[in-house]
Each structure stands twice: as structure tokens, then as C-alpha cells.
Design an enzyme around this catalytic site. Structure first.
Site, PDB file in Angstrom:
ATOM      1  N   CYS A 194       0.852  -1.201   0.000  1.00 38.80           N
ATOM      2  CA  CYS A 194       0.000   0.000   0.000  1.00 38.80           C
ATOM      3  C   CYS A 194       0.878   1.237   0.000  1.00 38.80           C
ATOM      4  O   CYS A 194       0.903   2.021   0.934  1.00 38.80           O
ATOM      5  CB  CYS A 194      -0.954  -0.009   1.174  1.00 38.80           C
ATOM      6  SG  CYS A 194      -0.112  -0.371   2.696  1.00 38.80           S
ATOM      7  N   ASP A 195       1.656   1.375  -1.074  1.00 36.88           N
ATOM      8  CA  ASP A 195       2.604   2.475  -1.181  1.00 36.88           C
ATOM      9  C   ASP A 195       2.413   3.080  -2.555  1.00 36.88           C
ATOM     10  O   ASP A 195       2.454   2.373  -3.555  1.00 36.88           O
ATOM     11  CB  ASP A 195       4.023   1.911  -1.037  1.00 36.88           C
ATOM     12  CG  ASP A 195       5.049   3.017  -0.822  1.00 36.88           C
ATOM     13  OD1 ASP A 195       5.022   4.004  -1.572  1.00 36.88           O
ATOM     14  OD2 ASP A 195       5.862   2.860   0.102  1.00 36.88           O
TER      15      ASP A 195
END
Ligand code: PLP
Length: 457
Positions: A381-382
């Protein structure tokens, strides 16, 4: 797109079957799956992904072997053709990929080795104790020399391994004063070439002037340099050769034992499948430049060491991912985001670190004419976990109802595995090896327990 109605048309469209792109081993099956060929054997990538799951790395030792053999043969052929009196030695730089299936395949083709750390040298020690390599195999040791590294070099030298440390900074000379074997020095030449690493300040090596001031250096046999990786033009090889031969000629006045020049790495890979120099063209010019410069300076023709690792290793591995979801791109050159079940930051770290570009193709459904421009997102989740082909796009099949596209990233055999990380605690991809028609699992996909354990859980 009428030409795509035939199978050869699809093969052409995805740039497969082309030696200049290192895709001569790749093909498209009648069903539209990606195939990899090894002589009479062939591997269906879509079927392998189904059996072993994704994300998946697939290693093809026959490709490594073939590429190392080619490199050695081409150097030797031009040495003969130019009536060049030095000999050629290939040293595989282990930092490019330390995996067993890479290193053992290369040794079987007669590669010597080059290490960059104590732990890599420990692998060499094991191989040597197990008598995995020939007596004449030589090991060069680059990289900053920690005490552990120095002691291991010393131990292996005393035990009779042909091991040549390359001194990278003046302080290392102290240790090697007592060293029995031959040594090399690394020069930091005042010269830049077009490549990924066109760095203004070189961290490694001793300046030319400083080397000349040192005069006689005990047991000196090798003058070493490493200008860069993924050098973009053939001139990027010849200019350093000219300069190094000049320095070698001057250093030989005080160091008659100096008989070898190590040109380091730099041999590139056509990742983007656009026009690129061939290894034949580059090597022809390198050998010719050595010959001409030695004749001009009236100096003994040195042996040539080459440490191209990326060039040999990258095309021997592909990474396969499933697309798990899609969403529209709001603004940009692509229409859709495809999210994959792996991570660019973790599994293909150079995408993130140096904006590496890749050739991304479908691994099934290659026979569709319904393609669209997409960007790829990793599943950490970047928001940096993405691949946009440098702001361009990737062409991939549209997603049909209930379908999960499968994609393959080519040329992932260099550097990515050792750089891999655990951002968001995603598991590393499983790794399989395809050789002689058999498939073996080299690394299982790690479980939540195994990943958690690394963080103390
Ligand atoms: C990294 C390195 C290499 C390998 O370079 P590539 O061009 O990436 O294959 C070779 N020699 C030395 C000393 C290196 O540090």
C-alpha cells in the site's frame, strides 16, 4: 492490426523470437500462452503459473550458460582475429545474482568469479571445499575490505585457491604488504560514460596520479576499473580501454609483473527491446582498441578480464504476476491501472530505485487483438509501488469477465533478488528452475509465519 491474425504475427508483436532482444528462446503457443524453449524441451509459462502460483520467478539455466559461452567465445574469436597476444578471462560478478542455479551454471561454462563481500566469498569457499570448480578458476575480490573479508581472503590464499584481492583504497595496502599472492588495484579514472550510473563522484578506486606516485606496488598483476553498469553506447567501452592501457603502460615501468587489465562490468541488456548494440559489436571494438593502443604505445598486450554480469544474467529469469484488479487512470498516457499480486518495490526494486524499464508481456492470451494501454500497480500500500514505463505505458490484453490476466516481466535475472525486501510484509515470490525438461522449486513462497518470524513474531 491484420498481421496479428497469424501466430507469427503475435510473436512479432510481443517482440519474441529475436536474438537481438535476447528473446530467441520465447514463443507463443497455439492457445496464446507464453512458451520458453530449451532445445527439444519447452516450458509453458501459463501452465507453470497455474501449478506453482504467482508471484513466481522462473530461472532458465540454459540461457545463462548460452550467454556466458557466447561472451567467452566472442572475446576469444576477436583475440585470434586481431592476432592479440594477451589472453581473455571471464569473471562473473557474484553480486549480480548469487543464486546457486546462476553461479553453478556459470562455473560449468568456465567462468571465474568476482566477489564484493565476505559473505559472497564464503560461498566461494564452500564451492571450493566441495570441489565444485576447476583448479585454474581464479577469484577476484572487490568491494570494501572488512576485517572478516580480509581474513577470509588470507585463509583461502594460504589454502591454495587462486585469489586476487583488488585494492580499492590506499589504506588496504597495509594489509596486503604481507600477502603472498598476486594483487590488483582499482583505478578511479577521470572519465564519464553514458549509462545509468553517470556519477560525478566515484566512491571506489584510487586516482590515476596517486597510483603513479606509488611507483612499485608489491605483487601487482592486475589493473582494474569498473566505470559503470548498463553502458549505453560502444564508445562507452572503448574510451576507458584507451585510457587504461595508457596508465598500464606507465605503471609497467615500475611494475613489470603487471600483465592484466580488468575492464569491469558495463555490458548492457536491451530491456526495452529497442535498438541496442550487440555484444559482438561491442567486443569487436574493445579488442581492437586494446590492440591499437598497445601498438601505438609499444607496450606488451595485457590479458583482458571482463566482469559483465548483468549482460549474462538478466535474460535468464522472468517474473510472472497475476493481475488481481483494475481501475481507471484518471489522467495520463494509460487508460487503466492493473494491480498485480506482487510488488515493484519489493520484487523488482530497481523499478523504484533507478526507474528501470522492463519489457512486460502477457503470459497467456497473447493471441488477443483487444489490447489497451495500462499502468501497473504493486500490491503494497505504497503509492510509489508502480510501473508506468517512465511515464509511457504498457500494452496488455483487456480484462474479460471473470478473467485474471497473467503477465511476465522479462530480463529480471540481474540484481533484483538480492535487493528484494518485505515492505508491507508481502511474501517473496516463489522461484522455480527449468532445466533439461524438469522443473524444480528453488525457493518456496514464504508463509505468514516465516515472514513474521523475521520481525520477531
Ligand atoms: C557491479 C560490478 C560489476 C557488474 O557490473 P554489471 O555491468 O552490472 O554487470 C562488475 N565489476 C565490479 C567491480 C562491480 O562492482
Amino acid at each position: 492490426m491484420f498481421f496479428m491474425t497469424r501466430r507469427n504475427g503475435f510473436k512479432h508483436f510481443w517482440k519474441l523470437g529475436k536474438e537481438e532482444f535476447n528473446t530467441q528462446w520465447f514463443d507463443v503457443s497455439k492457445k496464446g500462452d507464453l512458451l520458453v524453449k530449451e532445445g527439444y524441451y519447452q516450458y509453458n509459462v501459463a501452465e507453470l503459473a497455474k501449478k506453482y502460483g504467482t508471484p513466481l520467478e522462473i530461472v532458465f539455466p540454459h540461457i545463462i550458460e548460452r550467454r556466458a559461452r557466447n561472451l567467452i567465445d566472442i572475446f576469444n574469436a576477436y583475440i585470434k582475429l586481431n592476432d592479440y597476444r594477451g589472453r581473455f578471462f571471464y569473471h562473473y560478478p557474484m553480486k549480480v545474482n548469487q543464486s546457486k542455479e546462476f553461479v553453478l551454471s556459470l562455473i560449468s561454462e568456465g567462468a571465474n568469479l568476482e566477489t564484493s563481500s565476505a559473505n559472497e566469498l564464503w560461498i566461494v569457499k564452500r564451492l571450493w571445499e566441495q570441489e565444485k570448480f576447476a583448479d585454474r578458476t581464479r577469484v577476484l575480490c572487490n568491494g570494501p575490505k572488512t576485517e572478516k573479508y580480509l581474513n577470509l581472503i588470507d585463509e583461502l590464499d594460504r589454502k591454495g585457491l587462486m585469489i586476487t584481492p583488488i585494492v580499492e583504497e590506499a589504506s588496504e595496502f597495509d594489509f596486503f604488504k604481507r600477502y603472498k599472492g598476486e594483487i590488483g588495484v582499482r583505478v578511479d579514472m577521470n572519465l564519464r560514460v553514458r549509462s545509468h550510473w553517470d556519477k560525478k563522484f566515484n566512491l571506489f578506486g584510487i586516482r590515476e596520479d596517486d597510483l603513479l606516485h606509488m611507483g612499485k606496488i608489491r605483487n601487482l598483476a592486475v589493473l582494474s576499473y569498473h566505470i559503470s553498469s548498463q553502458i549505453e553506447t560502444v564508445d562507452g567501452f572503448t574510451a576507458p580501454v584507451r585510457r587504461a592501457v595508457q596508465l598500464y603502460a606507465k605503471m609497467r615501468e615500475k611494475n613489470p609483473g603487471l600483465d592484466t587489465i580488468n575492464i569491469g562490468g558495463g555490458g548492457g541488456v536491451p530491456y526495452e527491446k529497442k535498438r541496442f548494440y550487440t555484444s559482438k559489436a561491442a567486443i569487436q571494438r574493445i579488442v581492437k582498441t586494446f590492440k591499437q593502443q598497445c601498438m601505438r604505445l609499444q607496450v606488451r598486450e595485457p590479458n583482458i578480464i571482463c566482469e559483465w554480469g548483468r549482460h549474462v544474467a538478466a535474460p535468464a529469469q522472468i517474473s510472472v504476476f497475476s493481475v488481481i484488479s483494475e481501475k481507471p487512470v484518471k489522467e495520463g498516457y494509460a487508460k487503466r491501472w492493473y494491480t498485480i499480486d506482487g510488488s515493484f518495490i519489493n520484487d523488482l526494486a530497481d523499478t523504484w530505485a533507478i526507474h528501470q524499464k522492463w519489457h512486460v508481456i502477457p503470459a497467456k492470451g497473447m493471441d488477443t487483438r483487444r489490447v489497451q494501454k495500462v499502468w501497473l500497480a504493486g500490491s503494497s500500500c505504497d503509492s510509489d509501488d508502480k510501473y508506468t514505463a517512465g511515464g509511457g505505458h504498457v500494452l496488455l490484453p483487456r480484462i474479460e469477465e471473470g478473467d485474471r490476466p497473467l503477465i511476465a516481466v522479462l530480463d529480471t535475472g540481474a540484481y533484483q533478488d538480492a535487493l528484494a525486501s518485505y515492505h508491507c510484509l508481502l511474501s517473496h515470490p516463489a522461484k522455480i528452475v527449468c532445466k533439461d525438461g524438469d522443473v524444480t522449486v528453488a525457493r518456496k513462497r514464504d508463509t505468514a509465519e516465516e515472514v513474521g518470524k523475521r520481525f520477531g513474531w
